[in-house]
Design a protein around this motif. Sequence first.
Motif, mmCIF file in Angstrom:
data_model
loop_
_atom_site.group_PDB
_atom_site.id
_atom_site.type_symbol
_atom_site.label_atom_id
_atom_site.label_comp_id
_atom_site.label_asym_id
_atom_site.label_seq_id
_atom_site.Cartn_x
_atom_site.Cartn_y
_atom_site.Cartn_z
ATOM 1 N N MET B 359 0.822 -1.212 0.000
ATOM 2 C CA MET B 359 0.000 0.000 0.000
ATOM 3 C C MET B 359 0.853 1.258 0.000
ATOM 4 O O MET B 359 0.403 2.305 -0.448
ATOM 5 N N GLN B 360 2.093 1.146 0.512
ATOM 6 C CA GLN B 360 2.936 2.332 0.569
ATOM 7 C C GLN B 360 3.275 2.851 -0.828
ATOM 8 O O GLN B 360 3.695 3.989 -0.995
ATOM 9 N N LYS B 361 3.123 1.987 -1.834
ATOM 10 C CA LYS B 361 3.455 2.416 -3.189
ATOM 11 C C LYS B 361 2.221 2.897 -3.948
ATOM 12 O O LYS B 361 2.320 3.274 -5.105
ATOM 13 N N MET B 362 1.052 2.832 -3.308
ATOM 14 C CA MET B 362 -0.161 3.195 -4.030
ATOM 15 C C MET B 362 -0.553 4.634 -3.692
ATOM 16 O O MET B 362 0.269 5.438 -3.318
ATOM 17 N N GLY B 363 -1.844 4.909 -3.795
ATOM 18 C CA GLY B 363 -2.324 6.256 -3.506
ATOM 19 C C GLY B 363 -2.958 6.872 -4.723
ATOM 20 O O GLY B 363 -2.479 6.701 -5.845
ATOM 21 N N GLY B 364 -4.066 7.569 -4.484
ATOM 22 C CA GLY B 364 -4.714 8.324 -5.548
ATOM 23 C C GLY B 364 -5.379 7.492 -6.616
ATOM 24 O O GLY B 364 -5.797 8.020 -7.646
ATOM 25 N N LEU B 365 -5.492 6.200 -6.365
ATOM 26 C CA LEU B 365 -5.978 5.339 -7.439
ATOM 27 C C LEU B 365 -7.441 5.581 -7.796
ATOM 28 O O LEU B 365 -7.897 5.127 -8.838
ATOM 29 N N ILE B 366 -8.191 6.287 -6.922
ATOM 30 C CA ILE B 366 -9.607 6.471 -7.224
ATOM 31 C C ILE B 366 -9.791 7.234 -8.528
ATOM 32 O O ILE B 366 -10.783 7.060 -9.231
ATOM 33 N N ASN B 367 -8.796 8.076 -8.869
ATOM 34 C CA ASN B 367 -8.913 8.822 -10.124
ATOM 35 C C ASN B 367 -8.848 7.906 -11.336
ATOM 36 O O ASN B 367 -9.405 8.201 -12.375
ATOM 37 N N LYS B 368 -8.110 6.836 -11.169
ATOM 38 C CA LYS B 368 -7.951 5.923 -12.293
ATOM 39 C C LYS B 368 -8.984 4.812 -12.272
ATOM 40 O O LYS B 368 -9.328 4.268 -13.314
ATOM 41 N N MET B 369 -9.383 4.395 -11.092
ATOM 42 C CA MET B 369 -10.242 3.227 -10.961
ATOM 43 C C MET B 369 -11.488 3.588 -10.168
ATOM 44 O O MET B 369 -11.591 3.273 -8.990
ATOM 45 N N LYS B 370 -12.424 4.243 -10.830
ATOM 46 C CA LYS B 370 -13.618 4.728 -10.136
ATOM 47 C C LYS B 370 -14.452 3.585 -9.559
ATOM 48 O O LYS B 370 -14.811 3.589 -8.385
ATOM 49 N N ILE B 371 -14.748 2.599 -10.400
ATOM 50 C CA ILE B 371 -15.667 1.547 -9.965
ATOM 51 C C ILE B 371 -15.052 0.749 -8.823
ATOM 52 O O ILE B 371 -15.677 0.527 -7.787
ATOM 53 N N THR B 372 -13.789 0.365 -9.003
ATOM 54 C CA THR B 372 -13.126 -0.397 -7.951
ATOM 55 C C THR B 372 -13.110 0.386 -6.647
ATOM 56 O O THR B 372 -13.429 -0.140 -5.580
#
Lengths: 99, 631
Positions: B359-372
């Motif tokens: 998880m430390q490498k993730m972040g902000g993914l909601i912009n790319k993956m709305k449904i998920t």
Amino acid sequence: MEMTLTYLIGIITFAIGAFGVLIRKNAIVMFICIELMLNGANIIFMGVSKFKGLIEGQVIVLFIMAVAAAEAAIGMAIITAFYRRRGGVEVDKADLMRW
Amino acid sequence: MQKLVLGVVFIPLLGAAINGLFCWKTRRKAHWIAVPAIAIPAVLAFMILLRVMKGERFDHVLYWWIALGGLKIPVGFLVDELSAMMMSMVTFIATWIHIYSIGYMDHEDDISYARYFTYLNLFVFFMLILVAANNYLLMFVGWEGVGLCSYLLIGYWYEKISAANAGMKAFITNRIGDFGFTIALFLIYKHLGSLIFHDVFALAHELSVPLATLITLLLFMGATGKSAQIPLYVWLPDAMEGPTPVSSLIHAATMVTAGVYMIARSHALFNVAPFTMEVVAVVGAATAMFAASMALVNNDLKRVLAFSTVSQLGYMFVGVGVGAYAAGIFHLFTHAFFKGLMFLCAGSVMHALHGELDMQKMGGLINKMKITGITFIIGALAIAGVPPLAGFWSKDSILHHAFVSGHKVVWFIGTVTAGMTAFYMFRLIFLTFFGEPRDKHLYEHAHENPPVMTIPLIVLAVGSVLAGLLALAPNGGFEGFINRIMRTAHEMVTHGAEHAGGHESGLALIIISVAVAVMGIFLAYSMYIKRVPDPVTMAQRFRPIYLVLYNRYWVDELYFALFINPTVGISRHVLWKIVDVLIIDGIVNGVAGLCSLIGSVVRRIQTGYIPDYAWLVIIGVVIVCGLKILL
């Protein structure tokens, strides 16, 4: 008397054959001796068949003759092949199957 | 009814057989067999459920499997409210997970693809055997069968040593629990003379209390293995080595709940043993808290969810332990939706990030993956117990029953755990989907997945929202439905509820637990979005606690030191070097050596010369004939 004589001839033929197999080294002679043994047995079978009135003896004799014929064919073939490989038919040349 | 039941149970087996035997033919098209092999049973199971709702039941022996003297074990199926609900739930969730797998497994090579669907179908078959069996032994067949499929699927990427080891760990840990389970079955048979549920439960009250306690404790031991409770929970976090849909189906929604189902099914036995019930509740509460605490600091997306599953299973055991079997089963039901959903979302994230789990490498993914992202938030709200989502109804039902049955400490632990659950779930969400992307490269390549993966997410998200509302259905809702087969236990609990003041306290309890959950969410928000207090400085300040949690209390290391290393050591130095090499090999080699010794002497007789053999033959004939004449 006739019966005894028949058995005696059969036994003597068989014994000569057995003796030949034991003392001779030449495979062909041994082979002939084996035929003698078979024929000795055949004589006894025939005697039993005749004097006891059993037909089975004759049947078995026919079997033995058929088998002996087959055996002779195979046996001679083996001896021929053996001669070609070893240059002789003396049975003491066959010594590979020992320990 | 019989045709329906047979269809539900055996169509998945048919699917597994076709894909298993003809995988070189089906290859890429394996899902065209595997998905209908689950979808059709799902429809049939729903038809069964509708019939059961009308009051129909089914308990039928197909044939006698074992009939030895007094031991008579049938292959037979029992369909009542509990098993009909389980069958519908298992097949429904499994259908969507199968569909999701089509998208998730598309990088596999052809044969592995067919192999995956074979195992998955086989798993569903065994799970249905487990829930539909009408006797303990057939249930045990399913119980072992799901364990086998779990092993096969955890070790699905068997070239990876960690996956192979995780599979073995799961299998061996389950063996320990199964040891207790089988002893319990022997005891039940010895003292009650039957393993068929109907007979066992009718005779259960004749058991003496100590004996019933022993039997139920052993059964519970089996449940701790299968359902990952203290002390046998260690395999579940490692089981995340398997493909993510497998984690979702087997290690969140269905197989791990088998222990809860088994206890609910055996409620007649457990009611005779109050001590075991206390043990179940206490172990459940302890596991819930313990696992949740480990989830607080873990950075691995799937492992957080795994600890969360262990924790939620703890809740279910609290439910059945305080006698509220229906509440435990209700939580099992709702949990299958939202935890299955969250695992699928995690899989979706992994798929988009090429297998990245940190998880430390993730972040902000909601912009790319709305449904998920949105479906994941729905799942997290459901597990946190925010009304009116699914988790709220079932979790509060369990906590309510725990409180009114007098288990105040258990209730307190459960409520605190609810706060922790909300915290770590939203920590996960904020780290994964919000904030600044911490690994730009990964972020750039992230993408939403195709509809074959997102539609199952949406379906399960809808389920996570609506499943809890079944609590409001007429005639006591979901729990009333399950309680139709658990009249006695239910009365016990309701009686306790009236004793403790009943429904007035209910509202207060709900407010407390919702408040705790909301606090957890806000704490996660302030720590991981606002950075007040900053999690890094917090970790520094409470470094000993952080280290203990981060290293998972060193339980794995403890087990290695206490059990595994001694076992391996004894096996290597005593069993191998002494027992195997010296004794077993010694016997085998000794016999062979003796034979060769005798042979070396006796073979001298084989001269190889024909005349010698002829002489021996003649001598032999003479001896035999001579003996014949003389004697």
